[in-house]
Write a protein that holds these residues in place. Structure first.
Motif, PDB file in Angstrom:
ATOM      1  N   TYR A 101       5.270  -7.352  -0.787  1.00  0.00           N
ATOM      2  CA  TYR A 101       4.970  -6.097  -1.470  1.00  0.00           C
ATOM      3  C   TYR A 101       6.089  -5.096  -1.229  1.00  0.00           C
ATOM      4  O   TYR A 101       6.749  -5.127  -0.190  1.00  0.00           O
ATOM      5  CB  TYR A 101       3.642  -5.514  -0.971  1.00  0.00           C
ATOM      6  CG  TYR A 101       2.453  -6.296  -1.422  1.00  0.00           C
ATOM      7  CD1 TYR A 101       2.071  -6.317  -2.769  1.00  0.00           C
ATOM      8  CD2 TYR A 101       1.702  -7.025  -0.515  1.00  0.00           C
ATOM      9  CE1 TYR A 101       0.975  -7.047  -3.179  1.00  0.00           C
ATOM     10  CE2 TYR A 101       0.601  -7.761  -0.926  1.00  0.00           C
ATOM     11  CZ  TYR A 101       0.241  -7.768  -2.262  1.00  0.00           C
ATOM     12  OH  TYR A 101      -0.841  -8.499  -2.671  1.00  0.00           O
ATOM     13  N   THR A 102       6.274  -4.176  -2.178  1.00  0.00           N
ATOM     14  CA  THR A 102       7.204  -3.078  -1.963  1.00  0.00           C
ATOM     15  C   THR A 102       6.503  -2.031  -1.102  1.00  0.00           C
ATOM     16  O   THR A 102       5.269  -2.001  -1.035  1.00  0.00           O
ATOM     17  CB  THR A 102       7.642  -2.434  -3.294  1.00  0.00           C
ATOM     18  OG1 THR A 102       6.497  -1.834  -3.910  1.00  0.00           O
ATOM     19  CG2 THR A 102       8.290  -3.462  -4.224  1.00  0.00           C
ATOM     20  N   LEU A 103       7.275  -1.172  -0.503  1.00  0.00           N
ATOM     21  CA  LEU A 103       6.699  -0.128   0.327  1.00  0.00           C
ATOM     22  C   LEU A 103       5.744   0.750  -0.488  1.00  0.00           C
ATOM     23  O   LEU A 103       4.676   1.122  -0.002  1.00  0.00           O
ATOM     24  CB  LEU A 103       7.805   0.719   0.965  1.00  0.00           C
ATOM     25  CG  LEU A 103       7.375   1.761   1.990  1.00  0.00           C
ATOM     26  CD1 LEU A 103       6.577   1.129   3.126  1.00  0.00           C
ATOM     27  CD2 LEU A 103       8.586   2.492   2.539  1.00  0.00           C
ATOM     28  N   ASP A 104       6.092   1.039  -1.728  1.00  0.00           N
ATOM     29  CA  ASP A 104       5.228   1.859  -2.586  1.00  0.00           C
ATOM     30  C   ASP A 104       3.880   1.200  -2.861  1.00  0.00           C
ATOM     31  O   ASP A 104       2.877   1.891  -3.050  1.00  0.00           O
ATOM     32  CB  ASP A 104       5.910   2.160  -3.924  1.00  0.00           C
ATOM     33  CG  ASP A 104       7.074   3.136  -3.783  1.00  0.00           C
ATOM     34  OD1 ASP A 104       7.136   3.843  -2.754  1.00  0.00           O
ATOM     35  OD2 ASP A 104       7.917   3.177  -4.688  1.00  0.00           O
ATOM     36  N   GLU A 105       3.834  -0.117  -2.890  1.00  0.00           N
ATOM     37  CA  GLU A 105       2.585  -0.832  -3.152  1.00  0.00           C
ATOM     38  C   GLU A 105       1.647  -0.838  -1.940  1.00  0.00           C
ATOM     39  O   GLU A 105       0.470  -1.131  -2.076  1.00  0.00           O
ATOM     40  CB  GLU A 105       2.875  -2.281  -3.566  1.00  0.00           C
ATOM     41  CG  GLU A 105       3.538  -2.396  -4.920  1.00  0.00           C
ATOM     42  CD  GLU A 105       3.950  -3.819  -5.245  1.00  0.00           C
ATOM     43  OE1 GLU A 105       3.666  -4.260  -6.375  1.00  0.00           O
ATOM     44  OE2 GLU A 105       4.565  -4.488  -4.367  1.00  0.00           O
ATOM     45  N   LEU A 106       2.162  -0.531  -0.779  1.00  0.00           N
ATOM     46  CA  LEU A 106       1.385  -0.600   0.461  1.00  0.00           C
ATOM     47  C   LEU A 106       0.733   0.752   0.742  1.00  0.00           C
ATOM     48  O   LEU A 106       1.085   1.443   1.689  1.00  0.00           O
ATOM     49  CB  LEU A 106       2.283  -1.047   1.615  1.00  0.00           C
ATOM     50  CG  LEU A 106       2.890  -2.431   1.442  1.00  0.00           C
ATOM     51  CD1 LEU A 106       3.917  -2.712   2.528  1.00  0.00           C
ATOM     52  CD2 LEU A 106       1.803  -3.494   1.413  1.00  0.00           C
ATOM     53  N   SER A 107      -0.247   1.096  -0.083  1.00  0.00           N
ATOM     54  CA  SER A 107      -0.828   2.441  -0.005  1.00  0.00           C
ATOM     55  C   SER A 107      -2.283   2.474   0.454  1.00  0.00           C
ATOM     56  O   SER A 107      -2.837   3.554   0.613  1.00  0.00           O
ATOM     57  CB  SER A 107      -0.702   3.123  -1.372  1.00  0.00           C
ATOM     58  OG  SER A 107      -1.393   2.360  -2.346  1.00  0.00           O
ATOM     59  N   THR A 108      -2.892   1.323   0.683  1.00  0.00           N
ATOM     60  CA  THR A 108      -4.280   1.342   1.137  1.00  0.00           C
ATOM     61  C   THR A 108      -4.356   1.824   2.579  1.00  0.00           C
ATOM     62  O   THR A 108      -3.352   1.822   3.307  1.00  0.00           O
ATOM     63  CB  THR A 108      -4.921  -0.060   1.058  1.00  0.00           C
ATOM     64  OG1 THR A 108      -4.268  -0.906   2.013  1.00  0.00           O
ATOM     65  CG2 THR A 108      -4.817  -0.655  -0.345  1.00  0.00           C
ATOM     66  N   PHE A 137      18.281 -10.406   7.023  1.00  0.00           N
ATOM     67  CA  PHE A 137      16.844 -10.642   6.968  1.00  0.00           C
ATOM     68  C   PHE A 137      16.261 -10.541   5.569  1.00  0.00           C
ATOM     69  O   PHE A 137      15.040 -10.518   5.412  1.00  0.00           O
ATOM     70  CB  PHE A 137      16.114  -9.700   7.933  1.00  0.00           C
ATOM     71  CG  PHE A 137      16.487  -9.977   9.363  1.00  0.00           C
ATOM     72  CD1 PHE A 137      15.975 -11.081  10.020  1.00  0.00           C
ATOM     73  CD2 PHE A 137      17.391  -9.177  10.028  1.00  0.00           C
ATOM     74  CE1 PHE A 137      16.337 -11.374  11.325  1.00  0.00           C
ATOM     75  CE2 PHE A 137      17.764  -9.457  11.341  1.00  0.00           C
ATOM     76  CZ  PHE A 137      17.235 -10.559  11.987  1.00  0.00           C
ATOM     77  N   CYS A 138      17.112 -10.496   4.550  1.00  0.00           N
ATOM     78  CA  CYS A 138      16.656 -10.496   3.155  1.00  0.00           C
ATOM     79  C   CYS A 138      17.100 -11.790   2.503  1.00  0.00           C
ATOM     80  O   CYS A 138      18.229 -12.227   2.679  1.00  0.00           O
ATOM     81  CB  CYS A 138      17.245  -9.314   2.386  1.00  0.00           C
ATOM     82  SG  CYS A 138      16.666  -7.708   2.956  1.00  0.00           S
ATOM     83  N   SER A 139      16.204 -12.388   1.731  1.00  0.00           N
ATOM     84  CA  SER A 139      16.525 -13.636   1.043  1.00  0.00           C
ATOM     85  C   SER A 139      16.987 -13.414  -0.387  1.00  0.00           C
ATOM     86  O   SER A 139      17.677 -14.238  -0.944  1.00  0.00           O
ATOM     87  CB  SER A 139      15.311 -14.558   1.040  1.00  0.00           C
ATOM     88  OG  SER A 139      14.960 -14.894   2.355  1.00  0.00           O
ATOM     89  N   SER A 140      16.553 -12.305  -0.982  1.00  0.00           N
ATOM     90  CA  SER A 140      17.012 -11.976  -2.337  1.00  0.00           C
ATOM     91  C   SER A 140      17.416 -10.502  -2.374  1.00  0.00           C
ATOM     92  O   SER A 140      16.893  -9.680  -1.610  1.00  0.00           O
ATOM     93  CB  SER A 140      15.953 -12.304  -3.393  1.00  0.00           C
ATOM     94  OG  SER A 140      14.730 -11.637  -3.168  1.00  0.00           O
ATOM     95  N   SER A 141      18.361 -10.183  -3.253  1.00  0.00           N
ATOM     96  CA  SER A 141      18.988  -8.859  -3.233  1.00  0.00           C
ATOM     97  C   SER A 141      18.052  -7.722  -3.617  1.00  0.00           C
ATOM     98  O   SER A 141      18.366  -6.558  -3.361  1.00  0.00           O
ATOM     99  CB  SER A 141      20.226  -8.846  -4.124  1.00  0.00           C
ATOM    100  OG  SER A 141      19.886  -9.162  -5.456  1.00  0.00           O
ATOM    101  N   ASN A 142      16.902  -8.015  -4.194  1.00  0.00           N
ATOM    102  CA  ASN A 142      15.930  -6.965  -4.523  1.00  0.00           C
ATOM    103  C   ASN A 142      15.126  -6.507  -3.307  1.00  0.00           C
ATOM    104  O   ASN A 142      14.492  -5.461  -3.340  1.00  0.00           O
ATOM    105  CB  ASN A 142      14.965  -7.454  -5.600  1.00  0.00           C
ATOM    106  CG  ASN A 142      14.172  -8.660  -5.129  1.00  0.00           C
ATOM    107  OD1 ASN A 142      14.740  -9.687  -4.752  1.00  0.00           O
ATOM    108  ND2 ASN A 142      12.870  -8.546  -5.137  1.00  0.00           N
ATOM    109  N   GLN A 143      15.152  -7.261  -2.233  1.00  0.00           N
ATOM    110  CA  GLN A 143      14.372  -6.912  -1.047  1.00  0.00           C
ATOM    111  C   GLN A 143      15.042  -5.763  -0.290  1.00  0.00           C
ATOM    112  O   GLN A 143      16.259  -5.601  -0.338  1.00  0.00           O
ATOM    113  CB  GLN A 143      14.204  -8.132  -0.149  1.00  0.00           C
ATOM    114  CG  GLN A 143      13.366  -9.211  -0.820  1.00  0.00           C
ATOM    115  CD  GLN A 143      13.286 -10.485  -0.009  1.00  0.00           C
ATOM    116  OE1 GLN A 143      14.253 -10.905   0.609  1.00  0.00           O
ATOM    117  NE2 GLN A 143      12.116 -11.098  -0.020  1.00  0.00           N
ATOM    118  N   GLN A 144      14.219  -4.980   0.409  1.00  0.00           N
ATOM    119  CA  GLN A 144      14.715  -3.817   1.129  1.00  0.00           C
ATOM    120  C   GLN A 144      14.255  -3.853   2.586  1.00  0.00           C
ATOM    121  O   GLN A 144      13.164  -4.350   2.887  1.00  0.00           O
ATOM    122  CB  GLN A 144      14.207  -2.532   0.493  1.00  0.00           C
ATOM    123  CG  GLN A 144      14.739  -2.297  -0.892  1.00  0.00           C
ATOM    124  CD  GLN A 144      14.298  -0.950  -1.425  1.00  0.00           C
ATOM    125  OE1 GLN A 144      13.139  -0.572  -1.281  1.00  0.00           O
ATOM    126  NE2 GLN A 144      15.219  -0.222  -2.022  1.00  0.00           N
TER     127      GLN A 144
END
Length: 187
Positions: A101-108, A137-144
């Protein structure tokens, strides 16, 4: 509290900074194509453990820098992992989390509780069309990578071994880390 696990590794040096206790949770709704751990996608009960027992196992381990939560998807079992993470931080150890999940998706509320005991979060779905080795520690360039406390900064995550091969008590071989295609072709 019970947690559904895929596996535990008592010591690893490729799943975050320093020597780490690694917990793979069972269950992931994201099912990213090319995922390294597709055996962890199912939400079927695989290995139920009591969080108190895991905390005691971590407490008994010497010379650990911290604990890493991965999966599966850690935020599917955020409440149980938050309990473990709180105890880990009380021991003076760090918490490193890999999430699709992206950080923005982790809102619960449960997600925010787990984030509150997380030092470093690697977030974002794995995208096999965007492989990267730019960050260890990232496998794909979209990860943060998100530094959620002051415990670590980018300078603490510059180096790590690519991968480790462990032999489990039952004789099963477990490959963990971020092996390059070159590493895999020569192993």
């Amino acid at each position: 509290m019970q947690i559904n696990l895929a596996r535990i590794m008592l010591r690893s040096s490729v799943n975050g900074p320093g020597e780490r206790f690694v917990i793979w949770v069972q269950g992931c709704p994201l099912a990213c194509p090319g995922c390294w751990n597709p055996d962890t996608w199912s939400f079927e009960k695989r290995w139920l453990r009591n969080t108190r027992d895991i905390i005691e196992q971590i407490r008994a381990a010497e010379d650990l820098e911290g604990v890493t939560f991965t999966g599966g998807e850690p935020f599917m079992q955020a409440a149980a992992l938050a309990d473990i993470g709180e105890a880990v931080q009380q021991m003076g150890r760090s918490v490193f989390v890999f999430s699709g999940y992206t950080l923005d998706e982790l809102s619960t509320e449960k997600a925010r509780r787990l984030l509150s005991v997380t030092d470093v979060l690697v977030s974002g779905r794995y995208d096999q069309t965007m492989p990267t080795s730019a960050h260890p520690f990232c496998s794909s360039s979209n990860q943060q990578v998100h530094f959620l406390t002051k415990r670590y900064g980018p300078e603490n995550l510059l180096e790590r071994a690519e991968a480790e091969l462990h032999i489990a008590a039952n004789g099963q071989l477990v490959l963990t880390g971020f092996p390059s295609k070159d590493w895999l072709s020569h192993s």
